[in-house]
Design a protein around this motif. Structure first.
Motif, mmCIF file in Angstrom:
data_model
loop_
_atom_site.group_PDB
_atom_site.id
_atom_site.type_symbol
_atom_site.label_atom_id
_atom_site.label_comp_id
_atom_site.label_asym_id
_atom_site.label_seq_id
_atom_site.Cartn_x
_atom_site.Cartn_y
_atom_site.Cartn_z
ATOM 1 N N GLY A 121 0.802 -1.215 0.000
ATOM 2 C CA GLY A 121 0.000 0.000 0.000
ATOM 3 C C GLY A 121 0.837 1.267 0.000
ATOM 4 N N THR A 122 2.120 1.142 0.327
ATOM 5 C CA THR A 122 3.011 2.297 0.328
ATOM 6 C C THR A 122 3.454 2.611 -1.097
ATOM 7 O OG1 THR A 122 3.834 1.747 2.540
ATOM 8 C CG2 THR A 122 5.195 3.225 1.210
ATOM 9 N N ASN A 123 3.544 3.899 -1.413
ATOM 10 C CA ASN A 123 4.046 4.343 -2.706
ATOM 11 C C ASN A 123 5.461 4.873 -2.531
ATOM 12 O OD1 ASN A 123 1.691 4.204 -4.723
ATOM 13 N ND2 ASN A 123 0.767 5.140 -2.919
ATOM 14 N N PHE A 124 6.378 4.336 -3.307
ATOM 15 C CA PHE A 124 7.793 4.660 -3.153
ATOM 16 C C PHE A 124 8.194 5.672 -4.220
ATOM 17 C CE2 PHE A 124 6.947 0.470 -1.479
ATOM 18 C CZ PHE A 124 7.541 0.528 -0.217
ATOM 19 N N ILE A 125 8.110 6.940 -3.837
ATOM 20 C CA ILE A 125 8.383 8.036 -4.768
ATOM 21 C C ILE A 125 8.758 9.271 -3.959
ATOM 22 C CG2 ILE A 125 5.914 8.627 -4.833
ATOM 23 C CD1 ILE A 125 6.339 9.657 -7.692
ATOM 24 N N GLU A 126 9.714 10.037 -4.459
ATOM 25 C CA GLU A 126 10.084 11.281 -3.791
ATOM 26 C C GLU A 126 9.068 12.373 -4.138
ATOM 27 O OE1 GLU A 126 14.864 11.527 -3.495
ATOM 28 O OE2 GLU A 126 14.065 11.321 -5.519
ATOM 29 N N CYS A 127 8.662 13.128 -3.111
ATOM 30 C CA CYS A 127 7.757 14.269 -3.290
ATOM 31 C C CYS A 127 8.326 15.422 -2.469
ATOM 32 C CB CYS A 127 6.343 13.927 -2.847
ATOM 33 S SG CYS A 127 5.587 12.534 -3.740
ATOM 34 N N ILE A 179 3.545 21.897 -6.446
ATOM 35 C CA ILE A 179 4.555 21.240 -7.262
ATOM 36 C C ILE A 179 5.605 20.578 -6.370
ATOM 37 C CG2 ILE A 179 6.246 21.501 -9.098
ATOM 38 C CD1 ILE A 179 3.336 22.016 -9.917
ATOM 39 N N LYS A 180 5.779 19.292 -6.573
ATOM 40 C CA LYS A 180 6.763 18.499 -5.845
ATOM 41 C C LYS A 180 7.776 17.930 -6.834
ATOM 42 C CE LYS A 180 4.736 18.809 -1.774
ATOM 43 N NZ LYS A 180 5.399 19.453 -0.605
ATOM 44 N N PHE A 181 8.971 17.645 -6.326
ATOM 45 C CA PHE A 181 10.050 17.155 -7.179
ATOM 46 C C PHE A 181 10.612 15.843 -6.654
ATOM 47 C CE2 PHE A 181 9.901 21.723 -7.731
ATOM 48 C CZ PHE A 181 10.002 21.877 -9.103
ATOM 49 N N GLY A 182 11.251 15.102 -7.554
ATOM 50 C CA GLY A 182 11.903 13.865 -7.147
ATOM 51 C C GLY A 182 12.330 13.044 -8.350
ATOM 52 N N SER A 183 13.070 11.996 -8.063
ATOM 53 C CA SER A 183 13.502 11.082 -9.114
ATOM 54 C C SER A 183 12.296 10.448 -9.788
ATOM 55 C CB SER A 183 14.390 9.991 -8.509
ATOM 56 O OG SER A 183 14.556 8.919 -9.405
ATOM 57 N N GLN A 184 12.383 10.274 -11.106
ATOM 58 C CA GLN A 184 11.278 9.657 -11.832
ATOM 59 C C GLN A 184 11.251 8.142 -11.687
ATOM 60 O OE1 GLN A 184 13.450 10.438 -15.934
ATOM 61 N NE2 GLN A 184 11.625 9.214 -16.314
ATOM 62 N N TRP A 185 12.230 7.554 -11.033
ATOM 63 C CA TRP A 185 12.318 6.094 -10.949
ATOM 64 C C TRP A 185 11.599 5.616 -9.691
ATOM 65 C CZ3 TRP A 185 13.283 5.704 -15.638
ATOM 66 C CH2 TRP A 185 14.161 6.584 -16.267
ATOM 67 N N TRP A 186 10.273 5.507 -9.815
ATOM 68 C CA TRP A 186 9.406 5.230 -8.680
ATOM 69 C C TRP A 186 8.831 3.819 -8.742
ATOM 70 C CZ3 TRP A 186 5.559 4.078 -11.842
ATOM 71 C CH2 TRP A 186 5.260 4.888 -12.928
ATOM 72 N N CYS A 187 8.138 3.448 -7.663
ATOM 73 C CA CYS A 187 7.396 2.186 -7.584
ATOM 74 C C CYS A 187 6.052 2.513 -6.945
ATOM 75 C CB CYS A 187 8.183 1.159 -6.753
ATOM 76 S SG CYS A 187 7.402 -0.468 -6.661
ATOM 77 N N LEU A 188 4.956 2.411 -7.727
ATOM 78 C CA LEU A 188 3.644 2.870 -7.292
ATOM 79 C C LEU A 188 2.612 1.747 -7.305
ATOM 80 C CD1 LEU A 188 3.462 6.245 -9.282
ATOM 81 C CD2 LEU A 188 4.094 5.921 -6.882
ATOM 82 N N THR A 189 1.642 1.881 -6.420
ATOM 83 C CA THR A 189 0.563 0.907 -6.326
ATOM 84 C C THR A 189 -0.430 1.078 -7.473
ATOM 85 O OG1 THR A 189 -0.804 2.399 -4.988
ATOM 86 C CG2 THR A 189 0.713 0.916 -3.802
ATOM 87 N N GLN A 190 -1.254 0.052 -7.670
ATOM 88 C CA GLN A 190 -2.320 0.151 -8.671
ATOM 89 C C GLN A 190 -3.244 1.318 -8.340
ATOM 90 O OE1 GLN A 190 -3.178 -1.862 -11.643
ATOM 91 N NE2 GLN A 190 -4.260 0.081 -11.770
ATOM 92 N N GLU A 191 -3.541 1.502 -7.063
ATOM 93 C CA GLU A 191 -4.422 2.596 -6.648
ATOM 94 C C GLU A 191 -3.830 3.950 -7.036
ATOM 95 O OE1 GLU A 191 -6.874 3.975 -2.655
ATOM 96 O OE2 GLU A 191 -4.913 3.018 -2.425
ATOM 97 N N ALA A 192 -2.533 4.126 -6.828
ATOM 98 C CA ALA A 192 -1.882 5.386 -7.189
ATOM 99 C C ALA A 192 -1.884 5.596 -8.697
ATOM 100 C CB ALA A 192 -0.454 5.411 -6.651
ATOM 101 N N ILE A 193 -1.648 4.523 -9.447
ATOM 102 C CA ILE A 193 -1.655 4.626 -10.905
ATOM 103 C C ILE A 193 -3.045 5.006 -11.410
ATOM 104 C CG2 ILE A 193 -1.399 3.334 -13.058
ATOM 105 C CD1 ILE A 193 1.245 4.134 -11.587
ATOM 106 N N ASP A 194 -4.075 4.405 -10.839
ATOM 107 C CA ASP A 194 -5.440 4.773 -11.206
ATOM 108 C C ASP A 194 -5.673 6.256 -10.952
ATOM 109 O OD1 ASP A 194 -6.081 2.195 -11.967
ATOM 110 O OD2 ASP A 194 -6.998 1.668 -10.041
ATOM 111 N N PHE A 195 -5.188 6.732 -9.829
ATOM 112 C CA PHE A 195 -5.345 8.138 -9.453
ATOM 113 C C PHE A 195 -4.639 9.049 -10.459
ATOM 114 C CE2 PHE A 195 -4.108 11.953 -7.052
ATOM 115 C CZ PHE A 195 -5.326 12.321 -6.505
ATOM 116 N N VAL A 196 -3.410 8.697 -10.822
ATOM 117 C CA VAL A 196 -2.636 9.503 -11.769
ATOM 118 C C VAL A 196 -3.304 9.529 -13.145
ATOM 119 C CG1 VAL A 196 -0.470 9.638 -13.060
ATOM 120 C CG2 VAL A 196 -0.422 9.209 -10.599
#
Length: 262
Positions: A121-127, A179-196
């Motif tokens: 359930g955790t999304n691994f991405i810099e914000c 606006i948030k910044f971070g590396s584009q090399w992330w690992c996201l949940t299905q829920e987060a992808i649906d949201f995006v």
């Protein structure tokens, strides 16, 4: 918990490097799927060789609908979105892990899956705020229009930017968006992808003219609604914003891939 991961690979150069990464992932994770986007700008010859080499792997999908990618431009985000939309039809998973052809595992992928299961359930991405940027412009990346490829038209890119500053032509950030910044090399949940994917049409016209949107689009949209943790791909930049290049065996505690790897 048994979960599935779909790996998304942005590639543009070396057929050998892409195949090395794909084969490593498929060998270590017998349940995963892979989607590859090979930059259209790199031509058909390399693409056809890559597609032929990877055609024997049923779990690897090389996109036929490619786009030409320009560094620092929206096209890199668009290529990623194309992989995500394709994955929603053919490779749906619990997590989606974005990589480049220059990424490489630092631990067995069985350890990655254990980590994802433990933190499900955790999304691994810099914000992060703009202090994340090592060199060059910060807020001006999104406060002004960046129409041109800086590497292709450096003088003209700089001139159009300075003219906008002189004329005071600042852009307005969409309501409710930070606006948030971070590396584009992330690992996201299905829920987060649906949201995006649901909100991308709302913000496309804004981010399309941001300078280096791949370092802020996903971070900004995910931060609207999701809690996040540090990314799982290790990288280093010097004071000029240039990435460190790695070779040989790399071990970084708490990370499962490294970039850039040769």
């Amino acid at each position: 918990m048994c979960l599935n991961v779909t790996f998304l690979i942005l590639a543009h150069d070396s057929v050998t490097r892409v195949c090395r990464l794909v084969e490593k992932i498929l060998r270590e994770d017998p349940d995963c799927k892979i989607v590859v986007h090979f930059d259209k700008k790199s031509g058909d010859e390399k693409y056809n060789v890559l597609k032929k080499k990877l055609s024997k792997y049923e779990r690897c999908h090389v996109l036929a609908n490619r786009i030409s990618c320009g560094w620092g431009q929206w096209s890199l985000v668009e290529a990623t979105l194309k992989m995500l939309r394709y994955a929603q039809q053919t490779c749906k998973a619990d997590y989606y892990y974005l990589l480049s052809e220059h990424c490489y595992p630092t631990q067995p992928l069985s350890e990655l899956k254990k980590h994802l299961s433990h933190h499900y359930g955790t999304n691994f991405i810099e914000c992060e705020d703009s202090s994340w940027i090592k060199g060059g412009i910060r807020e001006d990346r999104y406060l002004y229009w960046h129409f041109l490829n800086k590497r292709k038209y450096p003088s003209l890119h700089r001139w159009t930017y300075k003219c906008q500053k002189w004329l005071g032509l600042k852009r307005r950030v969409p309501d409710g968006l930070t606006i948030k910044f971070g590396s584009q090399w992330w690992c996201l949940t299905q829920e987060a992808i649906d949201f995006v994917l649901d909100r991308e049409p709302r913000y496309r016209s804004f981010f399309k003219w941001v300078w280096i949107p791949d370092e802020c689009f996903f971070s900004s949209v995910v931060a609207l609604d999701k809690e996040t943790s540090k990314p799982l791909t290790y990288y280093e930049f010097n004071e000029k914003g240039m990435p460190k290049v790695w070779s040989g065996v790399v071990h970084q505690q708490g990370f499962f891939f490294v970039r850039k790897y040769v």
